[in-house]
Write a protein that holds these residues in place. Structure first.
Motif, PDB file in Angstrom:
ATOM      1  N   ASP A 121      -0.887  10.566 -45.903  1.00 14.65           N
ATOM      2  CA  ASP A 121      -1.900  10.036 -46.821  1.00 14.65           C
ATOM      3  C   ASP A 121      -1.617   8.586 -47.219  1.00 14.65           C
ATOM      4  O   ASP A 121      -2.542   7.794 -47.389  1.00 14.65           O
ATOM      5  CB  ASP A 121      -1.970  10.908 -48.078  1.00 14.65           C
ATOM      6  N   ARG A 172      -7.660  14.597 -56.703  1.00 16.25           N
ATOM      7  CA  ARG A 172      -6.779  15.135 -55.655  1.00 16.25           C
ATOM      8  C   ARG A 172      -5.636  15.945 -56.247  1.00 16.25           C
ATOM      9  O   ARG A 172      -5.269  16.989 -55.694  1.00 16.25           O
ATOM     10  CB  ARG A 172      -6.217  13.961 -54.843  1.00 16.25           C
ATOM     11  N   PRO A 231      -1.047  15.640 -51.483  1.00 21.92           N
ATOM     12  CA  PRO A 231      -0.903  14.481 -50.590  1.00 21.92           C
ATOM     13  C   PRO A 231       0.544  14.253 -50.183  1.00 21.92           C
ATOM     14  O   PRO A 231       1.486  14.626 -50.890  1.00 21.92           O
ATOM     15  CB  PRO A 231      -1.433  13.328 -51.438  1.00 21.92           C
ATOM     16  N   THR A 232       0.710  13.632 -49.023  1.00 19.82           N
ATOM     17  CA  THR A 232       2.033  13.328 -48.479  1.00 19.82           C
ATOM     18  C   THR A 232       2.208  11.816 -48.410  1.00 19.82           C
ATOM     19  O   THR A 232       1.336  11.105 -47.909  1.00 19.82           O
ATOM     20  CB  THR A 232       2.197  13.926 -47.075  1.00 19.82           C
ATOM     21  N   LEU A 285      -4.276   7.629 -53.987  1.00 15.10           N
ATOM     22  CA  LEU A 285      -4.319   8.960 -53.372  1.00 15.10           C
ATOM     23  C   LEU A 285      -5.492   9.813 -53.849  1.00 15.10           C
ATOM     24  O   LEU A 285      -5.727  10.879 -53.297  1.00 15.10           O
ATOM     25  CB  LEU A 285      -3.004   9.698 -53.662  1.00 15.10           C
ATOM     26  N   GLN A 294      -3.265  21.445 -50.929  1.00 10.98           N
ATOM     27  CA  GLN A 294      -3.584  20.214 -50.226  1.00 10.98           C
ATOM     28  C   GLN A 294      -2.951  19.013 -50.916  1.00 10.98           C
ATOM     29  O   GLN A 294      -3.590  17.991 -51.131  1.00 10.98           O
ATOM     30  CB  GLN A 294      -5.101  20.025 -50.142  1.00 10.98           C
ATOM     31  N   ALA A 305      -1.517   5.190 -41.075  1.00 14.39           N
ATOM     32  CA  ALA A 305      -1.728   5.507 -42.481  1.00 14.39           C
ATOM     33  C   ALA A 305      -1.898   4.214 -43.271  1.00 14.39           C
ATOM     34  O   ALA A 305      -1.332   3.180 -42.916  1.00 14.39           O
ATOM     35  CB  ALA A 305      -0.545   6.305 -43.032  1.00 14.39           C
TER      36      ALA A 305
END
Length: 447
Positions: free
Chosen positions: A344, A264, A274-275, A259, A272, A376
């Motif tokens: 993500d 990140r 991540p998912t 990720l 922001q 994804a």
């Protein structure tokens, strides 16, 4: 009197624009008020031309560096006597470099520095940098004279050992024999032995060999031998719960790296986050995925767990779901509740080793269809052996302990250390030396 200047080495300061020139006086023209230097140097660098002519209007200061005609007079007196013939023009008589003027200028600077005239208004530059060296700065550095002090031929002759070469060579060779060898901190001081790259041997080869980044060979094992290995580990205390925790930590660490890691997940990037979507089934592989999702949620990742409302689930799945429910992660039971836009990362734990018929059920097919449409990147944890085609194509595959003979796909294979001791491997007939080194998850390459 102009002839008295010829042959003398002088330094001519033409101000900031033109700089300082040095050279031997070749001609002096009193009528046109010009002076010419032979083999001139400009700011310490030899000029590309053999002669340079200066006008009296351009000269700010003129100094004698070497007086050649020393027949009857000492240098200082003779130099002072020769100046009026050119300098009498009036423009630079004040800037001529006779020794008396330089001494007076130095004395004046020293008196100012001592505070006799300036008192409390003494400048800060003088306080910081006026360490009594300004008097030495009035004289230009003699590049030519200083270079003459360095006898390059003699020095290089000494380095090359042209004088007494034989005795010096014998002396150095004797020192080399007596001096012990020195090693860097990253060098091996022991005698090197040939590296054995096949350090793992199995009684039942799975049909495929992988290798690590360092070249160590890691063979695949059959599903039956892998199951026997896990049973032996559980007999010695590596229970299912401990394995699930180890798999959850290692797989979540790999997911965090995929990720973006520290680039990140920072406090400044909370807007922001991540998912990640986990697709899990009601079996052991599903419990491994839920454990991974719990650790991801603990590290600030937006986690969405897909797990349908099954009538019967394994106890390990129920325990992991209860723990996951205490995090900020979400849980959905229908594909309709999954995000419509790409996420993500997608972690696939739908498949089961023991029951391949799950693929025919509607919940499985709908979840696989959503995964293929979401576009994804997919991480698959502990997928089934190669005889079964993967419904969800994975970009990365994580195997546990030792790899299974996976299907030929474009997926990049990684291996996870789940903490099985060496003697447990030997108990099932596997000669094992850990290929992990300082890591718990390593990449494997197909040979």
């Amino acid at each position: 009197m102009a002839a008295d200047w010829l042959g003398n080495v002088v330094s001519i300061n033409c101000g900031l624009a033109l700089g300082v020139y040095q050279g031997e006086v070749s001609s002096v023209d009193c009528a046109s008020q010009t002076i010419s230097l032979r083999q001139p140097y400009h700011n310490g660098i030899k000029c590309p031309v053999s002669e340079v002519t200066f006008s009296a209007m351009d000269i700010k200061e003129l100094k004698f560096l070497d007086v050649q005609n020393t027949a009857n007079k000492p240098r200082s007196a003779q130099g002072a006597a020769k100046q009026p013939s050119l300098i009498s023009a009036g423009h630079h008589s004040q800037s001529s470099s006779n020794s008396r003027g330089a001494t007076q200028a130095t004395q004046k600077k020293n008196s100012v520095r001592n505070g006799s005239t300036m008192g409390p208004t003494r400048s800060k530059d003088d306080e910081c940098f006026g360490g009594g060296t300004d008097g030495d700065l009035d004289a230009d550095f003699d590049f030519q004279g200083n270079l003459a002090l360095f006898d390059k031929a003699a020095v290089f002759s000494q380095i090359d050992g042209t004088s007494g070469h034989g005795s010096r060579t014998q002396h150095h060779s004797a020192q080399a024999k007596q001096k012990p060898l020195s090693y860097r901190h990253d060098e091996n001081i022991l005698e090197k032995k040939p590296v054995t790259y096949r350090q793992i041997t199995v009684p039942q080869h799975g049909g495929k060999d992988y290798c690590t980044d360092s070249g160590l060979v890691v063979p695949s094992v059959s599903y039956e031998l892998h199951a026997r290995l896990l049973a032996a580990a559980e007999h010695w205390g590596l229970t299912l719960e401990r394995r699930l925790e180890m798999i959850g930590v290692c797989s979540s660490q790999m997911a965090l790296t995929l990720l973006g890691g520290p680039n990140r997940l920072t406090p400044k990037n909370v807007h922001q986050r991540p998912t990640v979507v986990l697709l899990c089934g009601p079996h052991l592989q599903g419990a491994q995925g839920v454990s991974c999702g719990r650790h991801l949620a603990n590290h600030g990742v937006e986690v969405i767990l897909f797990l349908p409302n099954f009538v019967k689930m394994q106890e390990s799945v129920t325990s992991e779901v209860n723990l996951y429910g205490r995090t900020s992660g979400k849980q959905v039971a229908s594909v309709k509740d999954l995000p419509a836009s790409p996420v993500d990362l997608l972690i696939n734990c739908l498949d089961c080793h023991e029951n391949p018929l799950l693929r025919e059920q509607s919940w499985y097919q709908s979840a696989a269809g959503w995964a293929n449409q979401n576009r994804a990147p997919v991480l698959s944890i502990d997928p089934p052996v190669g005889g079964r085609h993967q419904t969800v194509e994975a970009k990365w595959t994580l195997s546990l302990g030792l790899p299974l003979p996976l299907a030929e796909t474009e997926s990049r294979v990684y291996l996870c250390d789940i903490g099985i001791p060496k003697l447990v491997f030997q108990e099932v007939g596997i000669c094992y030396h850990s290929p992990f080194g300082c890591k718990f998850v390593i990449p494997l390459h197909r040979e």
